[in-house]
Scaffold this motif. Sequence first.
Motif, PDB file in Angstrom:
ATOM      1  N   TYR A  76      -4.266   2.751 -13.644  1.00  0.00           N
ATOM      2  CA  TYR A  76      -4.084   1.840 -12.512  1.00  0.00           C
ATOM      3  C   TYR A  76      -2.905   0.913 -12.773  1.00  0.00           C
ATOM      4  O   TYR A  76      -2.087   0.663 -11.896  1.00  0.00           O
ATOM      5  N   GLY A  77      -2.811   0.420 -13.999  1.00  0.00           N
ATOM      6  CA  GLY A  77      -1.709  -0.470 -14.358  1.00  0.00           C
ATOM      7  C   GLY A  77      -0.360   0.215 -14.306  1.00  0.00           C
ATOM      8  O   GLY A  77       0.635  -0.380 -13.884  1.00  0.00           O
ATOM      9  N   ASP A  78      -0.316   1.465 -14.724  1.00  0.00           N
ATOM     10  CA  ASP A  78       0.929   2.224 -14.690  1.00  0.00           C
ATOM     11  C   ASP A  78       1.373   2.448 -13.248  1.00  0.00           C
ATOM     12  O   ASP A  78       2.552   2.315 -12.925  1.00  0.00           O
ATOM     13  N   VAL A  79       0.420   2.769 -12.381  1.00  0.00           N
ATOM     14  CA  VAL A  79       0.748   2.939 -10.959  1.00  0.00           C
ATOM     15  C   VAL A  79       1.310   1.633 -10.404  1.00  0.00           C
ATOM     16  O   VAL A  79       2.330   1.624  -9.703  1.00  0.00           O
ATOM     17  N   ALA A  80       0.665   0.522 -10.751  1.00  0.00           N
ATOM     18  CA  ALA A  80       1.134  -0.783 -10.272  1.00  0.00           C
ATOM     19  C   ALA A  80       2.566  -1.057 -10.744  1.00  0.00           C
ATOM     20  O   ALA A  80       3.425  -1.454  -9.942  1.00  0.00           O
ATOM     21  N   TYR A 128      -5.541  -4.319  -7.750  1.00  0.00           N
ATOM     22  CA  TYR A 128      -5.134  -4.100  -6.356  1.00  0.00           C
ATOM     23  C   TYR A 128      -4.973  -2.598  -6.097  1.00  0.00           C
ATOM     24  O   TYR A 128      -5.380  -2.096  -5.052  1.00  0.00           O
ATOM     25  N   VAL A 129      -4.397  -1.889  -7.065  1.00  0.00           N
ATOM     26  CA  VAL A 129      -4.257  -0.435  -6.934  1.00  0.00           C
ATOM     27  C   VAL A 129      -5.635   0.195  -6.749  1.00  0.00           C
ATOM     28  O   VAL A 129      -5.835   1.044  -5.876  1.00  0.00           O
ATOM     29  N   GLY A 130      -6.599  -0.241  -7.546  1.00  0.00           N
ATOM     30  CA  GLY A 130      -7.956   0.274  -7.415  1.00  0.00           C
ATOM     31  C   GLY A 130      -8.536   0.015  -6.044  1.00  0.00           C
ATOM     32  O   GLY A 130      -9.177   0.882  -5.439  1.00  0.00           O
ATOM     33  N   ARG A 131      -8.292  -1.171  -5.523  1.00  0.00           N
ATOM     34  CA  ARG A 131      -8.807  -1.526  -4.192  1.00  0.00           C
ATOM     35  C   ARG A 131      -8.157  -0.654  -3.112  1.00  0.00           C
ATOM     36  O   ARG A 131      -8.832  -0.171  -2.203  1.00  0.00           O
ATOM     37  N   VAL A 132      -6.858  -0.443  -3.229  1.00  0.00           N
ATOM     38  CA  VAL A 132      -6.147   0.393  -2.255  1.00  0.00           C
ATOM     39  C   VAL A 132      -6.709   1.814  -2.275  1.00  0.00           C
ATOM     40  O   VAL A 132      -6.983   2.403  -1.221  1.00  0.00           O
ATOM     41  N   LEU A 133      -6.911   2.367  -3.463  1.00  0.00           N
ATOM     42  CA  LEU A 133      -7.425   3.735  -3.567  1.00  0.00           C
ATOM     43  C   LEU A 133      -8.876   3.825  -3.109  1.00  0.00           C
ATOM     44  O   LEU A 133      -9.282   4.810  -2.496  1.00  0.00           O
ATOM     45  N   ASN A 164       0.832  -1.208   0.000  1.00  0.00           N
ATOM     46  CA  ASN A 164       0.000   0.000   0.000  1.00  0.00           C
ATOM     47  C   ASN A 164       0.864   1.254   0.000  1.00  0.00           C
ATOM     48  O   ASN A 164       0.592   2.206  -0.738  1.00  0.00           O
ATOM     49  N   GLN A 165       1.891   1.262   0.825  1.00  0.00           N
ATOM     50  CA  GLN A 165       2.774   2.429   0.905  1.00  0.00           C
ATOM     51  C   GLN A 165       3.474   2.690  -0.422  1.00  0.00           C
ATOM     52  O   GLN A 165       3.633   3.840  -0.831  1.00  0.00           O
ATOM     53  N   ARG A 166       3.865   1.624  -1.119  1.00  0.00           N
ATOM     54  CA  ARG A 166       4.499   1.785  -2.426  1.00  0.00           C
ATOM     55  C   ARG A 166       3.515   2.411  -3.407  1.00  0.00           C
ATOM     56  O   ARG A 166       3.873   3.291  -4.199  1.00  0.00           O
ATOM     57  N   ILE A 167       2.270   1.968  -3.367  1.00  0.00           N
ATOM     58  CA  ILE A 167       1.232   2.527  -4.244  1.00  0.00           C
ATOM     59  C   ILE A 167       0.974   3.980  -3.889  1.00  0.00           C
ATOM     60  O   ILE A 167       0.915   4.847  -4.766  1.00  0.00           O
ATOM     61  N   SER A 175      -8.179  11.668   3.326  1.00  0.00           N
ATOM     62  CA  SER A 175      -6.897  11.509   2.640  1.00  0.00           C
ATOM     63  C   SER A 175      -6.636  12.659   1.672  1.00  0.00           C
ATOM     64  O   SER A 175      -7.538  13.129   0.977  1.00  0.00           O
ATOM     65  N   THR A 176      -5.389  13.089   1.613  1.00  0.00           N
ATOM     66  CA  THR A 176      -4.990  14.137   0.670  1.00  0.00           C
ATOM     67  C   THR A 176      -4.281  13.545  -0.552  1.00  0.00           C
ATOM     68  O   THR A 176      -3.795  14.287  -1.398  1.00  0.00           O
ATOM     69  N   LEU A 177      -4.217  12.236  -0.635  1.00  0.00           N
ATOM     70  CA  LEU A 177      -3.603  11.569  -1.773  1.00  0.00           C
ATOM     71  C   LEU A 177      -4.390  11.904  -3.047  1.00  0.00           C
ATOM     72  O   LEU A 177      -5.619  11.841  -3.043  1.00  0.00           O
ATOM     73  N   PRO A 178      -3.732  12.263  -4.138  1.00  0.00           N
ATOM     74  CA  PRO A 178      -4.451  12.652  -5.357  1.00  0.00           C
ATOM     75  C   PRO A 178      -4.986  11.447  -6.138  1.00  0.00           C
ATOM     76  O   PRO A 178      -4.631  11.216  -7.294  1.00  0.00           O
ATOM     77  N   TRP A 179      -5.883  10.702  -5.529  1.00  0.00           N
ATOM     78  CA  TRP A 179      -6.496   9.509  -6.125  1.00  0.00           C
ATOM     79  C   TRP A 179      -7.173   9.828  -7.451  1.00  0.00           C
ATOM     80  O   TRP A 179      -7.261   8.971  -8.328  1.00  0.00           O
ATOM     81  N   HIS A 180      -7.644  11.075  -7.587  1.00  0.00           N
ATOM     82  CA  HIS A 180      -8.397  11.471  -8.782  1.00  0.00           C
ATOM     83  C   HIS A 180      -7.542  11.450 -10.041  1.00  0.00           C
ATOM     84  O   HIS A 180      -8.075  11.453 -11.147  1.00  0.00           O
TER      85      HIS A 180
END
Length: 105
Positions: A27-31, A42-47, A9-12, A54-59
């Motif tokens: 999502y694939g690029d982030v992974a 998994y990236v989608g699930r984490v977000l 999760n922290q890596r994502i 959260s201030t993470l720019p999920w958008h």
Amino acid sequence: MPEASDTLNQRIWQVVSAIPVGTVASYGDVAKRAGLPGYARYVGRVLRNLPPSSTLPWHRVIKADGRLAFMSGSESERRQIACLTKEGVLVRRGRVDMKRYAWHQ
């Protein structure tokens, strides 16, 4: 095992936090950038499980074909479009032009 998933999760989160304003990543690029090729879902699930505060720019994370992942007309989709538009990313019919806005490092 929680420590392993926390590490993943922290890596994502680290990759998502590095996506520049005005750009998007799939999502694939982030992974891949997190060292987890093939883990786009998994990236989608984490977000999806981020706390509302959260201030993470999920958008800035979208599907590889440029489509937003939320149901058309949903509150989540409207929120994502508003955030992207504020950053200068044009969203047309629920889609972003990946050639124009994709994050290239």
